[in-house]
Scaffold this active site. Structure first.
Site, PDB file in Angstrom:
ATOM      1  N   LYS A   1       0.900  -1.208   0.012  1.00 51.38           N
ATOM      2  CA  LYS A   1       0.020  -0.140  -0.094  1.00 51.38           C
ATOM      3  C   LYS A   1       0.834   1.298  -0.170  1.00 51.38           C
ATOM      4  O   LYS A   1       1.667   1.395   0.949  1.00 51.38           O
ATOM      5  CB  LYS A   1      -0.908   0.086   1.206  1.00 51.38           C
TER       6      LYS A   1
ATOM      7  N   ASP B   1      -2.569  10.278   3.693  1.00 52.38           N
ATOM      8  CA  ASP B   1      -3.905   9.796   3.985  1.00 52.38           C
ATOM      9  C   ASP B   1      -4.591  10.823   4.849  1.00 52.38           C
ATOM     10  O   ASP B   1      -4.547  10.622   5.931  1.00 52.38           O
ATOM     11  CB  ASP B   1      -3.791   8.406   4.518  1.00 52.38           C
TER      12      ASP B   1
ATOM     13  N   LYS C   1     -10.110  12.842   8.179  1.00 48.62           N
ATOM     14  CA  LYS C   1      -9.682  12.207   9.587  1.00 48.62           C
ATOM     15  C   LYS C   1      -9.578  13.274  10.542  1.00 48.62           C
ATOM     16  O   LYS C   1      -9.628  14.721  10.003  1.00 48.62           O
ATOM     17  CB  LYS C   1      -8.079  11.613   9.263  1.00 48.62           C
TER      18      LYS C   1
ATOM     19  N   ASP D   1       1.534   6.390   5.495  1.00 46.76           N
ATOM     20  CA  ASP D   1       0.766   5.298   5.029  1.00 46.76           C
ATOM     21  C   ASP D   1       1.041   4.681   3.571  1.00 46.76           C
ATOM     22  O   ASP D   1       0.401   3.937   3.000  1.00 46.76           O
ATOM     23  CB  ASP D   1      -0.595   6.179   4.718  1.00 46.76           C
TER      24      ASP D   1
ATOM     25  N   ASP E   1     -12.105   7.066   3.604  1.00 42.75           N
ATOM     26  CA  ASP E   1     -10.736   6.724   4.555  1.00 42.75           C
ATOM     27  C   ASP E   1     -10.360   5.418   4.416  1.00 42.75           C
ATOM     28  O   ASP E   1      -9.323   4.763   4.878  1.00 42.75           O
ATOM     29  CB  ASP E   1     -11.004   7.443   6.049  1.00 42.75           C
TER      30      ASP E   1
ATOM     31  N   GLU F   1      -9.329   3.699   2.082  1.00 45.48           N
ATOM     32  CA  GLU F   1      -8.626   3.770   0.550  1.00 45.48           C
ATOM     33  C   GLU F   1      -7.710   2.597   0.388  1.00 45.48           C
ATOM     34  O   GLU F   1      -7.421   2.542  -0.718  1.00 45.48           O
ATOM     35  CB  GLU F   1      -8.226   5.312   0.383  1.00 45.48           C
TER      36      GLU F   1
ATOM     37  N   ARG G   1      -7.596  -0.600   0.863  1.00 49.10           N
ATOM     38  CA  ARG G   1      -8.000  -1.696   0.540  1.00 49.10           C
ATOM     39  C   ARG G   1      -8.426  -1.641  -1.232  1.00 49.10           C
ATOM     40  O   ARG G   1      -8.339  -2.532  -1.848  1.00 49.10           O
ATOM     41  CB  ARG G   1      -9.197  -2.150   1.159  1.00 49.10           C
TER      42      ARG G   1
HETATM   43  N1  BES Z   1      -4.137   4.583   6.947  1.00 45.68           N
HETATM   44  C1  BES Z   1      -5.164   4.221   7.746  1.00 45.68           C
HETATM   45  C2  BES Z   1      -5.151   3.080   8.851  1.00 45.68           C
HETATM   46  C3  BES Z   1      -4.120   3.560   9.929  1.00 45.68           C
HETATM   47  C4  BES Z   1      -4.427   4.132  11.145  1.00 45.68           C
HETATM   48  C5  BES Z   1      -2.682   3.358   9.634  1.00 45.68           C
HETATM   49  C6  BES Z   1      -3.719   4.328  12.013  1.00 45.68           C
HETATM   50  C7  BES Z   1      -1.807   3.899  10.786  1.00 45.68           C
HETATM   51  C8  BES Z   1      -2.146   4.024  11.833  1.00 45.68           C
HETATM   52  C9  BES Z   1      -6.408   3.637   6.719  1.00 45.68           C
HETATM   53  O1  BES Z   1      -6.569   4.159   5.520  1.00 45.68           O
HETATM   54  C10 BES Z   1      -7.775   3.999   7.446  1.00 45.68           C
HETATM   55  O2  BES Z   1      -7.806   5.359   7.742  1.00 45.68           O
HETATM   56  N2  BES Z   1      -8.414   3.072   7.827  1.00 45.68           N
HETATM   57  C11 BES Z   1      -9.872   3.226   8.545  1.00 45.68           C
HETATM   58  C12 BES Z   1     -10.816   2.414   7.910  1.00 45.68           C
HETATM   59  C13 BES Z   1     -12.141   2.449   8.392  1.00 45.68           C
HETATM   60  C14 BES Z   1     -12.668   4.008   7.781  1.00 45.68           C
HETATM   61  C15 BES Z   1     -12.905   1.337   7.875  1.00 45.68           C
HETATM   62  C16 BES Z   1      -9.786   2.887  10.029  1.00 45.68           C
HETATM   63  O3  BES Z   1      -8.975   1.925  10.301  1.00 45.68           O
HETATM   64  O4  BES Z   1     -10.109   3.701  10.721  1.00 45.68           O
HETATM   65 ZN    ZN Z   2      -4.771   4.730   4.752  1.00 48.28          ZN
HETATM   66 ZN    ZN Z   3      -7.548   5.866   5.294  1.00 48.82          ZN
END
Ligand code: BES
Ligand code: ZN
Ligand code: ZN
Length: 516
Positions: A278, A283, A290, A301, A360, A362, A364
């Site tokens: 990824k 992000d 966020k 990210d 967010d 993204e 996946r």
């Molecule tokens: N890049 C984030 C995940 C992340 C969070 C990485 C903290 C490192 C530290 C990812 O893209 C994300 O925001 N995921 C969301 C998914 C949710 C919206 C289903 C999450 O995990 O909150």
């Molecule tokens: Zn992310």
């Molecule tokens: Zn994200």
């Protein structure tokens, strides 16, 4: 292709990433004669106080047999990563001795990680005190120990100086070891350390300097230096090629997305491993924005893509008997006026439609395109690595990553490879009953689950939908371990940790050697 956007940053980015020590010299002379600023030795935790480890006896002799007594008086116990410094008083050529703890002896693999961490902690402590020439006399009697000590020292010497006017000079490292096993061990440690340093540099570089186009250019440099094959798809080629996930995530930024494909080939290879990382260079969450705190470390990210690039660089140097393809889907997730909207439906590579309910989620989306695309490479093993979910951090914290897979043997094989490489990756399930949470009212799939819990697992289940039929696949979620917001420890600095690169190299070696 779009023209490059000029960067308004105060200090122009250099043509190279940070300059870091990734070489270690071997010295075989008597430890008392080595012209270093400090000699590092190891002590273990014994029943009644510290015990000298192999490599320390010569130093003890030169000091008249008083080393343990002095260390005990200074409060040393031998517990892992404890560093105790003393002066040699002219009895060694080096003015300083640093004794580092390696804890209690346990089983072999854990001992190697204790050695890596000890070497790293000692070098970190000395380098931060401006000690430059460091001779390391830790146990190095076999290839495993010698490699662990060299690698720990190299990883511990890392610092990121790109944005500072004044940086400490790089330490000069010497490994006190002899024997036919040392050369190979050092070569391997140097290749792995260079890979990890590259990952850390990429993660630490600000997103104003590292965006899809410049990341792809860094991959181009690595390919040119190592002889890896490289192809780069730009935003127009991604749209034309049907990569709806990467295009959709990247469309809100003035920095358009890229897909990098790196390839390493071995003449005698019987198998192909495909690695996918990824690469969200920043992000923000997109329109599902966020919080300010939530995006502070989101330059990291792209840690998965960086790990894949680092691993390919090391694989090109170590040349295992296997073919390896590395994909870096690169995009910046921003909420511009052209950004994708929650409720947009996109068509992924291969034709599956996805309703984007949360912009967010993204990672996946960019991974799914490539998982589907990998069918054309006929992988014997497909591994993706991603800073994918906040739930991973909730479940396992900042030092342990997670692995999920569509095959239990593959999952266990990845756990074993990680342990051999000295990284903590824990097995997680992909429970079928959670899959229905990803049903969409309008499309084939939704990108987030209606179920609130087990977000790490539903993300894994989403990816599983895009794995080509019959392909053995593992998914590594490194959201917590990829970035160290806390204090340095062992060989791990603040900021980018470089996690997963060493495990990916080990996976390639394990497939080459028929273990995975
Ligand atoms: N890049 C984030 C995940 C992340 C969070 C990485 C903290 C490192 C530290 C990812 O893209 C994300 O925001 N995921 C969301 C998914 C949710 C919206 C289903 C999450 O995990 O909150
Ligand atoms: Zn992310
Ligand atoms: Zn994200």
């Amino acid at each position: 292709m779009r023209a490059d956007i000029p960067c308004a940053c105060a200090r122009a980015p250099g043509t190279r990433l940070g300059r870091v020590t990734t070489t270690i010299r071997t010295v075989t002379s008597a430890v008392s004669d080595i012209g270093a600023d400090a000699v590092v030795i190891a002590i273990s935790e014994g029943q009644d106080g510290p015990v000298l480890a192999a490599g320390a006896q010569r130093v003890d002799e030169a000091l008249g047999g008083s080393l343990l007594q002095t260390l005990t008086a200074l409060g040393a116990t031998g517990k892992p990563e404890e560093v105790t410094k003393l002066v040699s008083g002219g009895r060694l050529a080096a003015p300083l001795v640093a004794a580092v703890g390696i804890g209690r002896a346990g089983h072999a693999q854990a001992d190697l990680e204790l050695l890596r961490r000890a070497a790293g902690a000692a070098v970190r402590s000395l380098a931060s005190a401006s000690v430059r020439k460091i001779a390391i006399a830790l146990p190095a009697a076999d290839a495993g120990a010698a490699e662990a000590v060299a690698l720990g020292a190299l990883l511990g010497s890392y610092s990121f100086g790109r944005y500072r006017a004044a940086t400490l000079p790089d330490p000069e490292l010497m490994l006190v070891a002899s024997g036919p096993h040392v050369g190979g061990a050092v070569t391997s440690a140097e290749a792995l350390a260079a890979a990890v340093a590259l990952v850390r540099d990429l993660v630490n570089t600000s997103p104003s300097h590292l965006y899809p186009e410049t990341f792809a250019a860094e991959a181009g440099k690595v390919a040119a230096e190592t002889g890896l094959g490289i192809e780069v798809l730009d935003d127009a080629a991604l749209l034309a090629g049907g990569y709806g996930g990467i295009s959709g995530v990247g469309q809100g930024s003035v920095h358009p997305p890229r897909l990098v494909r790196l390839s390493y080939q071995h003449q005698a290879a019987a198998k192909t491993v495909v690695l996918v990382g990824k690469g969200i260079t920043f992000d923000s969450g997109g329109l599902s924005l966020k919080t300010p705190k939530g995006m502070q470390s989101m330059k990291s990210d792209m840690g998965g893509a960086a790990a894949v690039l680092g691993a390919l660089q090391a694989i090109a140097a170590l040349r295992p008997e296997v073919n390896v393809i590395g994909y870096l889907p690169l995009a910046e997730n921003l909420p511009g006026s052209t950004a994708q909207r929650p409720s947009d439906v996109i068509t992924m590579y291969g034709g599956t439609t996805v309703e984007v309910l949360n912009t967010d989620a993204e990672g996946r989306l960019v991974l799914a395109d490539v998982l589907a695309r990998s069918a054309a490479d006929s992988p014997d093993l497909l591994v993706d690595v991603a800073t994918l979910t906040g739930s991973q951090v909730v479940a396992l914290g900042y030092r342990v990553a997670a692995v999920m897979a569509n095959d239990d043997a593959v999952r266990d094989g990845v756990v074993a490879a990680a342990a051999r490489a000295g990284e903590a990756i824990w097995p997680m399930p992909l429970p079928e009953e959670l899959r229905k949470g990803l049903d969409s009212k309008v499309a084939d799939l939704a990108n987030v689950s209606g179920e609130r819990d087990a977000g790490m697992l539903t993300a894994g289940l989403f990816l599983k939908e895009f794995v080509p039929d019959g392909v053995r696949w593992a998914h590594l979620d490194i959201a917590g371990p990829s970035f160290n917001d806390g204090e340095p420890y062992g060989y791990t600095p603040k900021g980018g940790t470089g996690v997963a690169a060493r495990t990916l190299v080990q996976i390639a070696q394990d497939v080459a050697e028929g273990r995975l």
